[in-house]
Design a protein around this motif. Sequence first.
Motif, PDB file in Angstrom:
ATOM      1  N   THR A  86       0.812  -1.254   0.164  1.00 46.54           N
ATOM      2  CA  THR A  86      -0.130   0.007   0.063  1.00 46.54           C
ATOM      3  C   THR A  86       0.768   1.220  -0.111  1.00 46.54           C
ATOM      4  O   THR A  86       2.019   1.447   0.276  1.00 46.54           O
TER       5      THR A  86
ATOM      6  N   GLU B 270      -3.660   3.034   0.794  1.00 46.57           N
ATOM      7  CA  GLU B 270      -4.206   2.882  -0.691  1.00 46.57           C
ATOM      8  C   GLU B 270      -3.696   1.798  -1.181  1.00 46.57           C
ATOM      9  O   GLU B 270      -2.244   1.674  -1.118  1.00 46.57           O
ATOM     10  N   PRO B 271      -4.254   1.124  -1.901  1.00 44.89           N
ATOM     11  CA  PRO B 271      -3.775  -0.038  -2.853  1.00 44.89           C
ATOM     12  C   PRO B 271      -2.649   0.289  -3.587  1.00 44.89           C
ATOM     13  O   PRO B 271      -2.712   1.488  -4.097  1.00 44.89           O
TER      14      PRO B 271
ATOM     15  N   SER C 276      -7.856   4.665  -7.611  1.00 47.29           N
ATOM     16  CA  SER C 276      -7.440   3.644  -8.321  1.00 47.29           C
ATOM     17  C   SER C 276      -5.828   3.318  -8.057  1.00 47.29           C
ATOM     18  O   SER C 276      -5.226   4.201  -8.177  1.00 47.29           O
TER      19      SER C 276
ATOM     20  N   ASP D  74      -3.772  -2.945  -9.003  1.00 47.61           N
ATOM     21  CA  ASP D  74      -4.747  -3.678  -8.275  1.00 47.61           C
ATOM     22  C   ASP D  74      -6.062  -3.450  -9.218  1.00 47.61           C
ATOM     23  O   ASP D  74      -6.326  -2.421  -9.443  1.00 47.61           O
TER      24      ASP D  74
ATOM     25  N   HIS E 121      -9.254  -3.248  -8.587  1.00 48.26           N
ATOM     26  CA  HIS E 121     -10.441  -2.677  -7.840  1.00 48.26           C
ATOM     27  C   HIS E 121     -10.204  -1.033  -7.817  1.00 48.26           C
ATOM     28  O   HIS E 121      -9.065  -0.668  -7.953  1.00 48.26           O
ATOM     29  N   THR E 122     -11.125  -0.340  -7.701  1.00 46.34           N
ATOM     30  CA  THR E 122     -11.234   0.808  -7.256  1.00 46.34           C
ATOM     31  C   THR E 122     -11.627   0.715  -5.851  1.00 46.34           C
ATOM     32  O   THR E 122     -12.246   0.247  -5.517  1.00 46.34           O
ATOM     33  N   THR E 123     -11.078   1.615  -4.849  1.00 46.91           N
ATOM     34  CA  THR E 123     -11.097   1.761  -3.647  1.00 46.91           C
ATOM     35  C   THR E 123     -11.990   2.942  -3.207  1.00 46.91           C
ATOM     36  O   THR E 123     -11.491   3.915  -3.629  1.00 46.91           O
TER      37      THR E 123
ATOM     38  N   TYR F 215     -13.344   5.370  -0.706  1.00 50.11           N
ATOM     39  CA  TYR F 215     -13.244   5.752   0.903  1.00 50.11           C
ATOM     40  C   TYR F 215     -14.663   6.790   1.409  1.00 50.11           C
ATOM     41  O   TYR F 215     -15.148   7.561   0.325  1.00 50.11           O
TER      42      TYR F 215
ATOM     43  N   VAL G 170     -12.682   2.890   4.774  1.00 49.00           N
ATOM     44  CA  VAL G 170     -13.009   2.447   3.439  1.00 49.00           C
ATOM     45  C   VAL G 170     -14.665   1.952   3.487  1.00 49.00           C
ATOM     46  O   VAL G 170     -14.923   1.197   4.350  1.00 49.00           O
TER      47      VAL G 170
ATOM     48  N   GLN H  88     -15.017  -1.616  -2.004  1.00 50.64           N
ATOM     49  CA  GLN H  88     -13.909  -1.880  -3.318  1.00 50.64           C
ATOM     50  C   GLN H  88     -14.736  -2.643  -4.430  1.00 50.64           C
ATOM     51  O   GLN H  88     -15.575  -3.427  -4.205  1.00 50.64           O
TER      52      GLN H  88
END
Length: 660
Positions: free
Chosen positions: A285, A330-331, A349, A353, A355-357, A359, A390, A393
């Motif tokens: 991260t 964050e990823p 983003s 990764d 995924h979108t993360t 928050y 979070v 995701q």
Amino acid sequence: MTRKTLRNRTLCAASLMALVSGSTAWAQSMTDVQSVAKERGLSTAELLAAAKTFTPTGMKDEYVIFSSGGHSGQVFVIGVPSMRLLRTIAVFTPESWQGWGFGVGNEILDEGNVSGKENRWGDTHHPALSETNGDYDGEWLFINDKSNARIAVIDLRDFETKQIVKNPLFINDHGGAFVPPNTEYIFQTAQYNVPWGADYAPMSEYKDNFRGAVTMWKFDRKKGRIDKEKSFAIELPPYWQDIADCGKLVSDGYFFLNSINTELATGGIEQKKPPFEAGVSMNATDYLHIIDWKKAEKVYQAGRTTEIKGFPVIPLDVAIEEGLLHLTPEPRSPHGVDVAPKGDFIVVSGKLDPHTTIYSFDKINKAIASKNFSGEDEFGVPVLDFDSVVEAQVEVGLGPLHTQFGPDGYAYTSLFLDSAVARWTLGGQYGSMNPEPDWTLVQKTPVHYNIGHLGAAEGDTVSPDGKYLVAYNKWSVDRFVSTGPLLPQNFQLLDISQQGTEMPVIYDMPMGIGEPHYAQIIKADKLKPWAVYPEIGWDPMTQSVDPYAPRPKMERVERKGEHEVEVYMTSVRSHFTPEHVTVKQGDKVTWRITNTERAIDATHGFSIPVYNITLSLEAGETAKIEFIADTAGTFPFYCTEFCSALHLEMMGYLMVEPNE
Ligand code: K7E
Ligand code: CUA
């Protein structure tokens, strides 16, 4: 049937059929349409795409794209849905058509000189339209230069650059330009960190001497300029600060900033050290910086700053103590961070990764209030516990970069590795289609190829329009006629007006004059540019009448002292007055010209050979050029715009008499 009534028709098959009996010569019948389609191998979907984008003579575009130009250093203005290039705006790089940097604009370009060296290009990445209450107001445009940490201010009354500021603390920026909902400041953040002012320090001192920062440039809307005297910076750890976004509505007052290289990698492949690409991607991260900029403003106003390189900086320890800076994981390899229309969610983003993360601002607020920290980073900055902030995701695909929003609860994320645009639902109370929290990938549309940023109509404001989305693709490979090894980028227009699943690509636009990154899309009717300059003798640098502007009947060549000459000239179709300008070799020449036209589009050019001068004088504009007439000779000056039937005759002679 007139063109106007034709234009107002819905261009569906039925209305085309209705035209068959009409007298319009070119639209014969649907049979003709079909035979052209057959001849060119067009499918029904492609005919429909043509109907959605074809913009007949006289029809204007509904939206306007302001696109960065990458290392061309400029801004491009493009119409939507026609995808026609309307003009470029010369910013960091001289541009001869606009006369930018060849007689006028030099003082502004010089503001961007770095360490006393002339700098005549830029790498523009992120344009920011000025906003009022979180919506584009169509008045100003700001853009960053990544290569030398500069910000430019463009006035959208005449689409010209008015100011360039150089950051005194860092030499390179990526997170900029970004504005809060009322454009109080323009944010600019460092990327590849250096010691303050890019002074020398050995790489071994990276952790101690290299620094990150965010600068808050105060924008004075009345003056239309950045006010350096009311601007300041906040010191940050030497991570590579990346893209950012300002909070809006519920999160107004906050600034969200990605970073990479929390590893503090310093490269050195030649010494068998991990190269940067590996060194900066080791941690699982990185850190999202959460900055309470309204609090920072108060801390600055209270004087809790240190002067560094002549600039007020809130030191890192003060920022921590005042509680205006927090981090949260964050990823890996985060790139885009984008705040949702209501300001309640922040979408990050990570390139590595899928995924979108997302928050939650509410959760961030609570975590800060309750000091729910998972620890602190090695510089003492508190880190908010990831799980506590979070919301969700969403697995969208490979290489997610940037996210934009629609009016209907959709988010759109660019997928660099998948070469696709993902549409997904932004959960929560967004729109009637999402009564329940729902975070789901809805659809993916392939694009060609390797999309970077994407832009939806007003898609980063508090009220996105939907309708159109543009994929700013980095590679075009086989899409266009070959132009040799350097290929254009490809802007692809997607129709996102249909809820549900389809969002077809309806236009390909080769972009052959730069490599755009971010672009914003504004409703065209929000722009209120001048048709001509308001009065004759207008100086675009001050946006006011220049009292020294030459006027009709006052034209003259005036000797001032032994070695100085002033020229007062007017230009109007199709002559310059005076037509003979005689000076002595070595004279300092101050040459003023006013274009006295009042007709729309009556631009005159003005050029002098040898002296490297070319101007573009729009109707009403006055300009002043200065040079030393150090080369003797006979120099025809002429108007470079084909302004009239007798435009070739619009010329004169500069005679520079040699010294004996
Ligand atoms: Cu190219 Cu915004 Cu500089 Cu992403 S950035 S693609
Ligand atoms: Cu004026 Cu050509």
